[in-house]
Motif scaffolding. Structure first.
Motif, short mmCIF file in Angstrom:
data_model
loop_
_atom_site.label_atom_id
_atom_site.label_comp_id
_atom_site.label_asym_id
_atom_site.label_seq_id
_atom_site.Cartn_x
_atom_site.Cartn_y
_atom_site.Cartn_z
N MET A 66 0.81 9.53 -1.35
CA MET A 66 -0.48 9.88 -1.96
C MET A 66 -0.31 11.06 -2.90
O MET A 66 -0.83 11.06 -4.02
CB MET A 66 -1.49 10.20 -0.86
N ILE A 67 0.44 12.08 -2.45
CA ILE A 67 0.67 13.25 -3.29
C ILE A 67 1.35 12.86 -4.61
O ILE A 67 0.92 13.27 -5.69
CB ILE A 67 1.51 14.30 -2.54
N ALA A 68 2.41 12.06 -4.50
CA ALA A 68 3.15 11.65 -5.70
C ALA A 68 2.27 10.84 -6.65
O ALA A 68 2.32 11.04 -7.87
CB ALA A 68 4.38 10.85 -5.30
N LEU A 69 1.48 9.93 -6.11
CA LEU A 69 0.58 9.13 -6.95
C LEU A 69 -0.43 10.01 -7.67
O LEU A 69 -0.67 9.86 -8.87
CB LEU A 69 -0.15 8.08 -6.10
N LYS A 70 -1.04 10.93 -6.93
CA LYS A 70 -2.03 11.83 -7.54
C LYS A 70 -1.39 12.64 -8.67
O LYS A 70 -1.96 12.79 -9.75
CB LYS A 70 -2.59 12.77 -6.48
N ARG A 71 -0.20 13.17 -8.41
CA ARG A 71 0.43 14.02 -9.41
C ARG A 71 0.86 13.24 -10.65
O ARG A 71 0.88 13.81 -11.75
CB ARG A 71 1.64 14.75 -8.80
#
Length: 261
Positions: A66-71
């Motif tokens: 989720m973090i990687a997708l958001k960033r």
């Protein structure tokens, strides 16, 4: 005796290797069942995020995808670590300080892979393993620290470990963050990420139907490699974790449980 105590007593009676095999099978089947039958897919939102992690690695295991997708969409992501991550290392002070610094640097490296800048990472450095036992004054101070971060960044989504995550620091983090949200007086979408829950909690004993009904899963296939590389950045820790446990987090989905903030 509580259900958790019964489970702990049972675990002591089962040989370690067999226990790990049973836990790996249980964790894999439960995760697969929830994704396929007990939850619904969710699309990535473009809401700003704050992730609260009890230890350095929980954020990557639980919601690294989720973090990687958001960033990748340049969505703000702030990560706050509550403890210093020293774990059960050498009790000598110099060794403990070394472990703390190593794990802090590993967290920075892992989050850099996921796209989070060092300036967006916060370390509260509470002693590892003490969150449930904080004296009232320190507990209130910790809640105030968390509330100040929430007011500073005004996230639209907050991610915390599951309230039944079968780890005392994890469950305490959930309670501390809930109290901080109330103190900050902000409205956020609160999502829980499981770390030890599937590994340690038999279905329907700790994880009830209402819990499962709150589950959703996010496809992270496009950033799966990033997450796996971020997990590998925690090289001082992954060797001490069961291989089956780590394997559960290397797939193409992450599960989150919604709760009222």
């Amino acid at each position: 005796m509580s259900i958790k105590s019964h489970l702990q007593q049972l675990q002591k009676l089962i040989p370690h290797t067999w226990l790990e095999r049973i836990q790996h099978l249980h964790s894999s089947l439960l995760f697969r069942w929830i994704v396929q039958n007990g939850s619904k897919p969710i699309a990535l939102s473009h809401k700003s995020v704050m992730v609260f992690s009890p230890h350095q690695d929980d954020e990557t295991f639980g919601c690294g995808g989720m973090i990687a997708l958001k960033r990748e969409y340049d969505i703000p992501v702030i990560v706050t670590f509550l403890t210093d991550g020293q774990g059960s290392g050498n009790p000598e002070q110099n060794s403990q300080n070394k472990i703390i610094q190593i794990r802090k640097q590993e967290a920075v490296n892992a989050l850099e892979i996921l796209g989070v800048k060092p300036s967006d990472i916060h370390f509260l450095e509470k002693p590892d393993g003490t969150l449930p036992d904080l004296k009232n004054e320190e507990r209130q101070q910790t809640i105030k620290q968390l509330a100040e971060l929430l007011m500073q960044y005004q996230p639209e989504e907050v991610y915390v470990p599951h309230r039944k995550d079968c780890h005392r620091d994890h469950e305490a983090t959930y309670e501390l963050v809930k109290a901080a949200i109330a103190q900050a007086g902000i409205t956020v979408e609160l999502l829980q990420y499981p770390i030890w829950l599937f590994w340690r909690a038999p279905l329907f004993i700790l994880l009830k139907l209402p819990d499962i009904a709150a589950a959703s899963y996010l496809s992270i296939a496009s950033v799966q490699d990033k997450k796996n590389r971020a997990i590998s950045a925690y090289c001082s820790q992954i060797h001490s974790l069961p291989s089956g446990f780590i394997q559960r987090f290397s797939g193409s989905h992450e599960i989150f449980f919604k709760s009222e903030s």
